[in-house]
Design a protein around this motif. Structure first.
Motif, PDB file in Angstrom:
ATOM      1  N   LEU A  33       0.837  -1.216   0.000  1.00 39.41           N
ATOM      2  CA  LEU A  33       0.000   0.000   0.000  1.00 39.41           C
ATOM      3  C   LEU A  33       0.865   1.256   0.000  1.00 39.41           C
ATOM      4  CD1 LEU A  33      -2.991  -0.506   2.487  1.00 39.41           C
ATOM      5  CD2 LEU A  33      -3.098  -0.030   0.038  1.00 39.41           C
ATOM      6  N   GLY A  34       2.036   1.164   0.655  1.00 42.74           N
ATOM      7  CA  GLY A  34       2.923   2.316   0.741  1.00 42.74           C
ATOM      8  C   GLY A  34       3.596   2.672  -0.581  1.00 42.74           C
ATOM      9  N   GLY A  35       3.507   1.778  -1.565  1.00 42.80           N
ATOM     10  CA  GLY A  35       4.075   2.066  -2.877  1.00 42.80           C
ATOM     11  C   GLY A  35       5.527   1.650  -3.001  1.00 42.80           C
ATOM     12  N   VAL A  36       6.134   2.017  -4.123  1.00 43.17           N
ATOM     13  CA  VAL A  36       7.472   1.532  -4.442  1.00 43.17           C
ATOM     14  C   VAL A  36       8.514   2.112  -3.475  1.00 43.17           C
ATOM     15  CG1 VAL A  36       9.269   1.506  -6.207  1.00 43.17           C
ATOM     16  CG2 VAL A  36       6.881   1.177  -6.848  1.00 43.17           C
ATOM     17  N   ARG A  37       8.496   3.423  -3.312  1.00 47.45           N
ATOM     18  CA  ARG A  37       9.522   4.033  -2.469  1.00 47.45           C
ATOM     19  C   ARG A  37       9.237   3.930  -0.986  1.00 47.45           C
ATOM     20  NH1 ARG A  37      11.861   9.650  -4.912  1.00 47.45           N
ATOM     21  NH2 ARG A  37      12.329   8.746  -6.936  1.00 47.45           N
ATOM     22  N   ARG A  38       8.040   4.358  -0.616  1.00 45.43           N
ATOM     23  CA  ARG A  38       7.763   4.457   0.814  1.00 45.43           C
ATOM     24  C   ARG A  38       7.415   3.111   1.410  1.00 45.43           C
ATOM     25  NH1 ARG A  38       3.737   7.072   2.812  1.00 45.43           N
ATOM     26  NH2 ARG A  38       2.558   6.918   0.888  1.00 45.43           N
ATOM     27  N   GLY A  39       6.994   2.180   0.584  1.00 49.67           N
ATOM     28  CA  GLY A  39       6.662   0.858   1.105  1.00 49.67           C
ATOM     29  C   GLY A  39       7.789  -0.135   0.867  1.00 49.67           C
ATOM     30  N   ILE A  40       7.903  -0.584  -0.381  1.00 49.91           N
ATOM     31  CA  ILE A  40       8.810  -1.680  -0.720  1.00 49.91           C
ATOM     32  C   ILE A  40      10.280  -1.336  -0.459  1.00 49.91           C
ATOM     33  CG2 ILE A  40       9.627  -3.114  -2.628  1.00 49.91           C
ATOM     34  CD1 ILE A  40       6.817  -2.772  -3.890  1.00 49.91           C
ATOM     35  N   GLU A  41      10.703  -0.182  -1.001  1.00 52.31           N
ATOM     36  CA  GLU A  41      12.118   0.156  -0.886  1.00 52.31           C
ATOM     37  C   GLU A  41      12.513   0.445   0.560  1.00 52.31           C
ATOM     38  OE1 GLU A  41      13.358   3.162  -3.636  1.00 52.31           O
ATOM     39  OE2 GLU A  41      15.282   3.464  -2.641  1.00 52.31           O
ATOM     40  N   ARG A  42      11.655   1.167   1.257  1.00 52.37           N
ATOM     41  CA  ARG A  42      12.022   1.534   2.626  1.00 52.37           C
ATOM     42  C   ARG A  42      12.120   0.292   3.510  1.00 52.37           C
ATOM     43  NH1 ARG A  42       8.544   6.056   5.541  1.00 52.37           N
ATOM     44  NH2 ARG A  42       7.170   4.258   5.713  1.00 52.37           N
ATOM     45  N   LEU A  43      11.193  -0.618   3.339  1.00 46.12           N
ATOM     46  CA  LEU A  43      11.230  -1.848   4.144  1.00 46.12           C
ATOM     47  C   LEU A  43      12.521  -2.629   3.877  1.00 46.12           C
ATOM     48  CD1 LEU A  43       9.090  -3.483   5.990  1.00 46.12           C
ATOM     49  CD2 LEU A  43       9.052  -5.031   4.051  1.00 46.12           C
ATOM     50  N   ALA A  44      12.887  -2.718   2.592  1.00 46.28           N
ATOM     51  CA  ALA A  44      14.092  -3.478   2.231  1.00 46.28           C
ATOM     52  C   ALA A  44      15.351  -2.812   2.792  1.00 46.28           C
ATOM     53  CB  ALA A  44      14.195  -3.621   0.715  1.00 46.28           C
ATOM     54  N   LEU A  45      15.369  -1.490   2.771  1.00 49.13           N
ATOM     55  CA  LEU A  45      16.545  -0.772   3.273  1.00 49.13           C
ATOM     56  C   LEU A  45      16.798  -1.067   4.745  1.00 49.13           C
ATOM     57  CD1 LEU A  45      16.296   2.758   1.625  1.00 49.13           C
ATOM     58  CD2 LEU A  45      18.286   1.249   1.578  1.00 49.13           C
ATOM     59  N   VAL A  46      15.744  -1.249   5.491  1.00 51.68           N
ATOM     60  CA  VAL A  46      15.903  -1.515   6.920  1.00 51.68           C
ATOM     61  C   VAL A  46      16.136  -3.002   7.176  1.00 51.68           C
ATOM     62  CG1 VAL A  46      14.751  -1.413   9.155  1.00 51.68           C
ATOM     63  CG2 VAL A  46      14.406   0.424   7.488  1.00 51.68           C
ATOM     64  N   LEU A  47      15.307  -3.840   6.530  1.00 47.89           N
ATOM     65  CA  LEU A  47      15.297  -5.250   6.925  1.00 47.89           C
ATOM     66  C   LEU A  47      16.423  -6.081   6.304  1.00 47.89           C
ATOM     67  CD1 LEU A  47      11.515  -6.213   7.022  1.00 47.89           C
ATOM     68  CD2 LEU A  47      13.034  -5.543   8.890  1.00 47.89           C
ATOM     69  N   MET A  48      16.818  -5.768   5.063  1.00 49.36           N
ATOM     70  CA  MET A  48      17.804  -6.635   4.422  1.00 49.36           C
ATOM     71  C   MET A  48      19.159  -6.633   5.142  1.00 49.36           C
ATOM     72  SD  MET A  48      16.020  -8.272   2.438  1.00 49.36           S
ATOM     73  CE  MET A  48      17.269  -9.342   1.749  1.00 49.36           C
ATOM     74  N   PRO A  49      19.696  -5.445   5.485  1.00 53.64           N
ATOM     75  CA  PRO A  49      20.963  -5.485   6.235  1.00 53.64           C
ATOM     76  C   PRO A  49      20.822  -6.259   7.541  1.00 53.64           C
ATOM     77  CG  PRO A  49      20.561  -3.280   5.384  1.00 53.64           C
ATOM     78  CD  PRO A  49      19.308  -4.069   5.127  1.00 53.64           C
ATOM     79  N   ALA A  50      19.683  -6.084   8.215  1.00 54.73           N
ATOM     80  CA  ALA A  50      19.467  -6.823   9.466  1.00 54.73           C
ATOM     81  C   ALA A  50      19.503  -8.320   9.204  1.00 54.73           C
ATOM     82  CB  ALA A  50      18.135  -6.413  10.090  1.00 54.73           C
ATOM     83  N   LEU A  51      18.873  -8.732   8.113  1.00 54.78           N
ATOM     84  CA  LEU A  51      18.850 -10.154   7.774  1.00 54.78           C
ATOM     85  C   LEU A  51      20.266 -10.698   7.526  1.00 54.78           C
ATOM     86  CD1 LEU A  51      17.338 -12.749   6.808  1.00 54.78           C
ATOM     87  CD2 LEU A  51      17.243 -11.726   4.559  1.00 54.78           C
ATOM     88  N   PHE A  52      21.080  -9.926   6.781  1.00 52.29           N
ATOM     89  CA  PHE A  52      22.448 -10.378   6.497  1.00 52.29           C
ATOM     90  C   PHE A  52      23.217 -10.596   7.798  1.00 52.29           C
ATOM     91  CE2 PHE A  52      22.133  -7.647   2.407  1.00 52.29           C
ATOM     92  CZ  PHE A  52      21.427  -8.661   1.780  1.00 52.29           C
ATOM     93  N   VAL A  53      23.089  -9.646   8.717  1.00 52.64           N
ATOM     94  CA  VAL A  53      23.813  -9.755   9.984  1.00 52.64           C
ATOM     95  C   VAL A  53      23.351 -10.984  10.770  1.00 52.64           C
ATOM     96  CG1 VAL A  53      24.224  -8.637  12.212  1.00 52.64           C
ATOM     97  CG2 VAL A  53      24.240  -7.272  10.108  1.00 52.64           C
ATOM     98  N   MET A  54      22.035 -11.188  10.821  1.00 51.57           N
ATOM     99  CA  MET A  54      21.518 -12.338  11.575  1.00 51.57           C
ATOM    100  C   MET A  54      22.039 -13.655  11.015  1.00 51.57           C
ATOM    101  SD  MET A  54      17.535 -11.490  12.094  1.00 51.57           S
ATOM    102  CE  MET A  54      16.995  -9.924  12.688  1.00 51.57           C
TER     103      MET A  54
END
Ligand code: TRP
Length: 433
Positions: free
Chosen positions: A153-174
């Motif tokens: 619902l948040g769209g490409v930038r505010r939804g998809i991209e923002r979520l990936a920017l936060v969660l993907m690095p966290a996932l790599f570290v875990m």
């Protein structure tokens, strides 16, 4: 309305890797590796990722970026009247895959919740049997769909991209942390040996080959226009071949590291005979047994880390599946994002009730949509890009540099890739019926 764009290269990269890295890298990759004899499967998988997956990934990105449209419109623009049907197959695949994918993701949310509130289950097998289907599974599936819908619902930038920017690095570290911990276990070496030392006799095994091919497709999110759709939000100056290579490399890297966590844990506690058994549930039952052997405190912590990572991976993939359906409804029917997301999300959530109630139907949907449709879709897409697609520029596209139509990629897409995929497809069909 102007089509949305990614706000940065890193944002696109993480969103695309977010799509690629999912349950496939941790859950599917692990059980397929176990089932198909370990190292030989991994070796074939690498080959497929880079020789077959990479050209198709590049084709999807180039078609998306060149046309700035979602699959149905993109294929119509570059191919004329017959090809949009392939776009229709893509949307159907996305629809079906997300319906069962969300059920599995729901299990992982449930594991996280239960681990956090009541620690490790006393009997992992009985615990899994209790949550895998029925009313509870439906509830957690719907909860996961809610998260997916909220992000899209948040769209490409505010939804998809923002979520990936936060969660993907966290996932790599875990994941790196989990692999590092696994290396400290006594008996880890045996896990590494199984995982990394190929049994060369298995290399010619046709089942291992087809499993590796389909896994490469599933893991790279290919064959149903997800990468095409993400590519349609790219800017003209994006260096596609380099980006495709980094996405494929990152996806493979994450699968590799996930295996470095899973296999030592399983072998160190003598559970290796269990993981190849029941495909769908293997990881969900065997790993908690390993966690239990680590002791209550360490086991709960490692288990939480693992299932949180799995849930993150699942969410950033699920949004790409939903985005294909949403972007198509927006482009083809002119719906606003809000209406398209709610309608598509609601419908998929409803269809997902079936696999939530029956694991058999879940497995069937995985084999049908997650394997057969993807390989079929990828085959047709390769043929399309190799033989039929007009280059975006000929089709009246202004600036698109269209690397695909210049490079040697086209030759891979013309013969080798379709031949390999056609072979895989025939074998699938034989096994299915
Ligand atoms: N690649 C994801 C995984 O490994 C799943 C996924 C997301 C997917 N989008 C896709 C698979 C599109 C096929 C097509 O879990």
């Amino acid at each position: 309305m102007q089509r949305e764009r990614w706000s940065s290269r890193l944002g696109f990269f993480l969103a695309a890797v977010g799509s690629a890295v999912g349950l496939g890298n941790m859950w599917r990759f692990s059980y397929l590796t176990a089932e198909n004899g370990g190292g030989a499967f991994v070796l074939l998988y690498v080959l497929f990722v880079f020789l077959v997956g990479l050209p198709v990934l590049l084709a999807e990105l180039a078609i998306g970026r060149g046309t700035r449209r979602s699959p149905v419109g993109a294929l119509a623009e570059l191919g004329g009247s017959a090809w949009p049907a392939l776009g229709g197959l893509f949307v159907l695949s996305g629809f079906l895959i997300l319906a069962y994918y969300s059920v599995i993701a729901g299990w992982t949310l449930r594991y996280v919740f239960d681990l956090a509130t009541s620690g490790l289950p006393a009997d992992a097998g009985a615990y899994f049997d209790g949550i895998v289907d029925g009313g509870r599974a439906v509830g957690w599936h719907l909860g996961f769909m809610l998260l997916t819908v909220a992000t899209v619902l948040g769209g490409v930038r505010r939804g998809i991209e923002r979520l990936a920017l936060v969660l993907m690095p966290a996932l790599f570290v875990m994941l790196a942390g989990l692999a590092a911990y696994a290396a400290t276990l006594d008996g880890a070496a045996e896990g590494y040996r199984f995982y990394l030392a190929p049994d060369f006799a298995q290399l010619g095994n046709a089942d291992v080959l087809t499993a590796a091919a389909s896994q490469a497709f599933f893991s790279l999110s290919l064959g149903m226009g997800a990468m095409l759709t993400y590519g349609s939000y790219l800017s003209d100056d994006a260096p596609l071949p380099r980006q495709a290579l980094s996405i494929a490399g990152a996806d493979f890297g994450v699968a590799l590291v996930a295996g470095l966590a899973v296999f030592p844990m399983i072998f160190a506690f003598g559970l290796s005979d269990q993981i190849g058994g029941s495909a769908v549930g293997a990881l969900f039952v065997t790993l908690p047994r390993a966690f239990e052997e680590m002791g209550a405190v360490v086991g709960t912590a490692v288990g939480l880390l693992f299932f949180v990572a799995l849930a993150i991976a699942a969410l950033t993939s699920a949004i790409s599946l939903l985005e294909v359906v949403v972007a198509t409804s927006m482009d083809a029917l002119g719906w606003p994002r809000r209406g398209a997301t709610l309608a598509a999300g609601g419908l998929i959530a409803a269809v997902g009730i079936l696999p939530a109630l029956s694991v058999d139907s879940l497995s069937l949907m995985d084999r049908l949509a997650g394997e057969l449709f993807l390989v079929f879709g990828g085959l047709l897409l390769a043929v399309f890009a190799g033989w039929f697609a007009r280059s975006p520029r000929e089709a009246g596209e202004r600036e698109a540099p269209g690397e695909l139509w210049r490079g040697s990629w086209k030759w891979l897409l013309r013969l080798p890739v379709p031949l390999v995929l056609a072979y895989v497809l025939v074998r699938f069909a034989q096994n299915l019926f």
